[in-house]
Scaffold this motif. Structure first.
Motif, PDB file in Angstrom:
ATOM      1  N   ALA A  93    -109.712  43.696  41.107  1.00  0.00           N
ATOM      2  CA  ALA A  93    -110.742  43.969  40.102  1.00  0.00           C
ATOM      3  C   ALA A  93    -112.064  44.324  40.768  1.00  0.00           C
ATOM      4  O   ALA A  93    -112.802  45.202  40.291  1.00  0.00           O
ATOM      5  CB  ALA A  93    -110.918  42.761  39.188  1.00  0.00           C
ATOM      6  N   GLU A  94    -112.367  43.678  41.881  1.00  0.00           N
ATOM      7  CA  GLU A  94    -113.594  44.002  42.618  1.00  0.00           C
ATOM      8  C   GLU A  94    -113.526  45.430  43.167  1.00  0.00           C
ATOM      9  O   GLU A  94    -114.519  46.166  43.130  1.00  0.00           O
ATOM     10  CB  GLU A  94    -113.786  43.008  43.766  1.00  0.00           C
ATOM     11  CG  GLU A  94    -114.100  41.592  43.305  1.00  0.00           C
ATOM     12  CD  GLU A  94    -114.237  40.631  44.468  1.00  0.00           C
ATOM     13  OE1 GLU A  94    -114.201  41.101  45.637  1.00  0.00           O
ATOM     14  OE2 GLU A  94    -114.381  39.418  44.234  1.00  0.00           O
ATOM     15  N   ILE A  95    -112.368  45.810  43.678  1.00  0.00           N
ATOM     16  CA  ILE A  95    -112.204  47.175  44.189  1.00  0.00           C
ATOM     17  C   ILE A  95    -112.332  48.179  43.041  1.00  0.00           C
ATOM     18  O   ILE A  95    -112.980  49.223  43.176  1.00  0.00           O
ATOM     19  CB  ILE A  95    -110.846  47.315  44.902  1.00  0.00           C
ATOM     20  CG1 ILE A  95    -110.808  46.428  46.151  1.00  0.00           C
ATOM     21  CG2 ILE A  95    -110.570  48.777  45.266  1.00  0.00           C
ATOM     22  CD1 ILE A  95    -109.449  46.346  46.808  1.00  0.00           C
ATOM     23  N   LEU A  96    -111.707  47.865  41.904  1.00  0.00           N
ATOM     24  CA  LEU A  96    -111.799  48.737  40.736  1.00  0.00           C
ATOM     25  C   LEU A  96    -113.247  48.904  40.302  1.00  0.00           C
ATOM     26  O   LEU A  96    -113.704  50.018  40.003  1.00  0.00           O
ATOM     27  CB  LEU A  96    -110.960  48.152  39.602  1.00  0.00           C
ATOM     28  CG  LEU A  96    -110.905  48.945  38.297  1.00  0.00           C
ATOM     29  CD1 LEU A  96    -110.197  50.283  38.504  1.00  0.00           C
ATOM     30  CD2 LEU A  96    -110.180  48.127  37.213  1.00  0.00           C
ATOM     31  N   GLU A  97    -114.004  47.801  40.291  1.00  0.00           N
ATOM     32  CA  GLU A  97    -115.402  47.841  39.886  1.00  0.00           C
ATOM     33  C   GLU A  97    -116.244  48.657  40.871  1.00  0.00           C
ATOM     34  O   GLU A  97    -117.207  49.329  40.480  1.00  0.00           O
ATOM     35  CB  GLU A  97    -115.951  46.415  39.793  1.00  0.00           C
ATOM     36  CG  GLU A  97    -117.410  46.313  39.403  1.00  0.00           C
ATOM     37  CD  GLU A  97    -117.679  46.791  37.978  1.00  0.00           C
ATOM     38  OE1 GLU A  97    -118.846  47.149  37.689  1.00  0.00           O
ATOM     39  OE2 GLU A  97    -116.723  46.791  37.157  1.00  0.00           O
ATOM     40  N   SER A  98    -115.882  48.629  42.150  1.00  0.00           N
ATOM     41  CA  SER A  98    -116.644  49.370  43.166  1.00  0.00           C
ATOM     42  C   SER A  98    -116.490  50.878  43.021  1.00  0.00           C
ATOM     43  O   SER A  98    -117.313  51.647  43.521  1.00  0.00           O
ATOM     44  CB  SER A  98    -116.205  48.942  44.566  1.00  0.00           C
ATOM     45  OG  SER A  98    -114.933  49.480  44.892  1.00  0.00           O
ATOM     46  N   GLY A  99    -115.416  51.301  42.372  1.00  0.00           N
ATOM     47  CA  GLY A  99    -115.224  52.723  42.125  1.00  0.00           C
ATOM     48  C   GLY A  99    -114.418  53.470  43.164  1.00  0.00           C
ATOM     49  O   GLY A  99    -114.143  54.660  43.000  1.00  0.00           O
ATOM     50  N   ARG A 100    -113.974  52.778  44.244  1.00  0.00           N
ATOM     51  CA  ARG A 100    -113.135  53.442  45.229  1.00  0.00           C
ATOM     52  C   ARG A 100    -112.468  52.407  46.113  1.00  0.00           C
ATOM     53  O   ARG A 100    -112.966  51.293  46.264  1.00  0.00           O
ATOM     54  CB  ARG A 100    -113.907  54.426  46.097  1.00  0.00           C
ATOM     55  CG  ARG A 100    -114.741  53.790  47.201  1.00  0.00           C
ATOM     56  CD  ARG A 100    -116.212  54.036  46.964  1.00  0.00           C
ATOM     57  NE  ARG A 100    -117.010  53.677  48.134  1.00  0.00           N
ATOM     58  CZ  ARG A 100    -117.734  52.578  48.212  1.00  0.00           C
ATOM     59  NH1 ARG A 100    -117.764  51.714  47.211  1.00  0.00           N
ATOM     60  NH2 ARG A 100    -118.456  52.338  49.289  1.00  0.00           N
ATOM     61  N   LEU A 101    -111.323  52.793  46.669  1.00  0.00           N
ATOM     62  CA  LEU A 101    -110.606  51.993  47.647  1.00  0.00           C
ATOM     63  C   LEU A 101    -111.034  52.472  49.030  1.00  0.00           C
ATOM     64  O   LEU A 101    -110.865  53.650  49.367  1.00  0.00           O
ATOM     65  CB  LEU A 101    -109.095  52.165  47.469  1.00  0.00           C
ATOM     66  CG  LEU A 101    -108.194  51.465  48.489  1.00  0.00           C
ATOM     67  CD1 LEU A 101    -108.221  49.948  48.267  1.00  0.00           C
ATOM     68  CD2 LEU A 101    -106.760  51.993  48.391  1.00  0.00           C
ATOM     69  N   ILE A 102    -111.577  51.576  49.848  1.00  0.00           N
ATOM     70  CA  ILE A 102    -112.029  51.953  51.191  1.00  0.00           C
ATOM     71  C   ILE A 102    -110.890  51.662  52.172  1.00  0.00           C
ATOM     72  O   ILE A 102    -110.481  50.510  52.343  1.00  0.00           O
ATOM     73  CB  ILE A 102    -113.299  51.193  51.601  1.00  0.00           C
ATOM     74  CG1 ILE A 102    -114.403  51.412  50.567  1.00  0.00           C
ATOM     75  CG2 ILE A 102    -113.770  51.645  52.980  1.00  0.00           C
ATOM     76  CD1 ILE A 102    -115.661  50.611  50.842  1.00  0.00           C
ATOM     77  N   VAL A 103    -110.384  52.718  52.783  1.00  0.00           N
ATOM     78  CA  VAL A 103    -109.205  52.624  53.648  1.00  0.00           C
ATOM     79  C   VAL A 103    -109.580  52.970  55.082  1.00  0.00           C
ATOM     80  O   VAL A 103    -110.138  54.038  55.346  1.00  0.00           O
ATOM     81  CB  VAL A 103    -108.091  53.579  53.162  1.00  0.00           C
ATOM     82  CG1 VAL A 103    -106.888  53.529  54.104  1.00  0.00           C
ATOM     83  CG2 VAL A 103    -107.669  53.232  51.741  1.00  0.00           C
ATOM     84  N   GLY A 104    -109.264  52.078  56.008  1.00  0.00           N
ATOM     85  CA  GLY A 104    -109.464  52.347  57.424  1.00  0.00           C
ATOM     86  C   GLY A 104    -108.230  53.005  58.013  1.00  0.00           C
ATOM     87  O   GLY A 104    -107.109  52.520  57.842  1.00  0.00           O
ATOM     88  N   LEU A 105    -108.437  54.132  58.673  1.00  0.00           N
ATOM     89  CA  LEU A 105    -107.355  54.840  59.366  1.00  0.00           C
ATOM     90  C   LEU A 105    -107.979  55.703  60.450  1.00  0.00           C
ATOM     91  O   LEU A 105    -109.153  55.574  60.750  1.00  0.00           O
ATOM     92  CB  LEU A 105    -106.512  55.667  58.400  1.00  0.00           C
ATOM     93  CG  LEU A 105    -107.153  56.553  57.316  1.00  0.00           C
ATOM     94  CD1 LEU A 105    -108.054  57.615  57.894  1.00  0.00           C
ATOM     95  CD2 LEU A 105    -106.077  57.209  56.468  1.00  0.00           C
ATOM     96  N   ASP A 106    -107.182  56.567  61.070  1.00  0.00           N
ATOM     97  CA  ASP A 106    -107.764  57.540  61.985  1.00  0.00           C
ATOM     98  C   ASP A 106    -107.300  58.924  61.571  1.00  0.00           C
ATOM     99  O   ASP A 106    -106.501  59.082  60.655  1.00  0.00           O
ATOM    100  CB  ASP A 106    -107.435  57.232  63.448  1.00  0.00           C
ATOM    101  CG  ASP A 106    -105.974  57.499  63.799  1.00  0.00           C
ATOM    102  OD1 ASP A 106    -105.234  58.041  62.957  1.00  0.00           O
ATOM    103  OD2 ASP A 106    -105.578  57.159  64.922  1.00  0.00           O
ATOM    104  N   ILE A 107    -107.812  59.939  62.226  1.00  0.00           N
ATOM    105  CA  ILE A 107    -107.421  61.313  61.890  1.00  0.00           C
ATOM    106  C   ILE A 107    -106.843  62.005  63.121  1.00  0.00           C
ATOM    107  O   ILE A 107    -106.832  63.226  63.207  1.00  0.00           O
ATOM    108  CB  ILE A 107    -108.608  62.117  61.315  1.00  0.00           C
ATOM    109  CG1 ILE A 107    -109.818  62.067  62.256  1.00  0.00           C
ATOM    110  CG2 ILE A 107    -108.972  61.611  59.935  1.00  0.00           C
ATOM    111  CD1 ILE A 107    -110.963  62.970  61.805  1.00  0.00           C
TER     112      ILE A 107
END
Length: 335
Positions: A93-107
């Protein structure tokens, strides 16, 4: 100016030396593919600087293990709420309220997470896992903010909550479980060796006194040091840097999970996977310590991917170069 697409179209017209230079540059993008070589690569002339952050003759590291603590055993998923309707007070619910999922990865991990040089999109197997989590929370797979992390930065990013999850070929180990939580395994990899075709390196014992590269923070470092005590370990910030060092004659081999090595081999026709499996790695979604509700939720997402056949579709799209799949790893729950 010639764009990247035109370069790829003209590649057959380039000299052997030019193809080598292109391969070095393509390592940063993580998605170029070249035809099989007809002859060994040319010798690089002149000393070249090491990639930024590269370290040579690094100290010995502990051998990773997931067995001493049953690291791959996780929490059973509960009932999955509809997207956009997360339980009040939950991490989701906190992630939903923040408006985005913050995902750590590399490119720079071709096949798992890389930036396509044509579209600019971040793509790969790990990216699809992250998008499935976003879809389950928001009802939209694209409600994601990607944050690029090195292998060494993953645990700290979870500990300080600068990311919500890490989906970055992160092996589940007993040591890491002291600082972060994990989902059930979503992929099983096997550590192997990547060497140039004319190096003569085909098995671990031939790495004695050789320079072997790995990305800093990878579990493969301790294992190869244990198997070949006299190896000269070199570490870099990214796996793409390891490929560049091989191409420049600054490293004799790379050792890590076969899935990552296959992505490097896709970018350079003069390197190949060799030798037997040196150990098993179980990839899991990294989650901040103490967020058991998020662990159960992500395990529910992974269960849906397995049961719906979507996991197999993702494998066929990104990892078919590794051969036929044995299917997704089956979860083991402690409750």
């Amino acid at each position: 100016m010639i764009d990247r697409f035109e370069v790829r179209v003209r590649i057959k017209k380039l000299t052997t030396s030019a193809v080598l230079a292109l391969a070095v540059g393509a390592a940063a993008t993580g998605c170029a593919r070249f035809p099989a070589p007809e002859s060994p690569p040319p010798v690089a002339f002149g000393a070249r600087p090491l990639p930024p952050g590269a370290q040579t003759d690094v100290p010995r590291e502990p051998v990773p293990t997931s067995q001493n603590c049953d690291a791959t055993v996780s929490l059973r998923p509960g009932a999955m709420p509809p997207p956009g309707q997360m339980p009040r007070g939950s991490t989701m619910a906190e992630i939903l309220e923040s408006g985005r999922l913050i995902v750590g990865l590399d490119i720079g991990s071709n096949l798992f997470s890389f930036r396509d040089p044509i579209s600019g999109d971040i793509q790969g197997f790990d990216v699809d896992i992250a998008r499935a989590i976003s879809q389950a929370i928001f009802g939209d797979e694209a409600t994601i903010e990607f944050r690029v992390l090195s292998s060494a930065d993953r645990t700290q990013a979870l500990a300080d909550h600068s990311v919500d999850v890490v989906v970055k070929t992160m092996s589940i180990t007993c040591d890491r479980l002291q600082d972060v939580s994990f989902s059930t395994p979503y992929y099983v990899a096997y550590q192997r060796i990547l060497s140039t075709r004319n190096s003569g390196v085909t098995e671990p014992r031939q790495l004695v006194g050789k320079r072997v590269c790995a990305a800093r923070g990878a579990t493969s470092i301790g294992r190869i040091q244990a198997i070949v005590p006299r190896v000269r370990m070199v570490t870099t910030t990214t796996w793409a840097d390891c490929l560049v060092m091989m191409q420049q004659g600054q490293a004799d081999a790379v050792s890590t999970d076969d899935a990552i090595l296959a992505g490097l081999a896709e970018q350079d026709p003069w390197v190949q996977l060799v030798g037997p499996s040196l150990g098993v790695e179980y990839y899991g979604v990294g989650i901040p310590k103490g967020q058991d509700d998020m662990v159960r939720f992500v395990n529910g997402v992974l269960e849906q991917l397995r049961s719906s056949g979507q996991w197999q579709e993702m494998y066929d799209r990104w990892l078919s170069i590794l051969g036929p799949s044995n299917g997704p790893p089956q979860p083991v729950y402690r409750d």
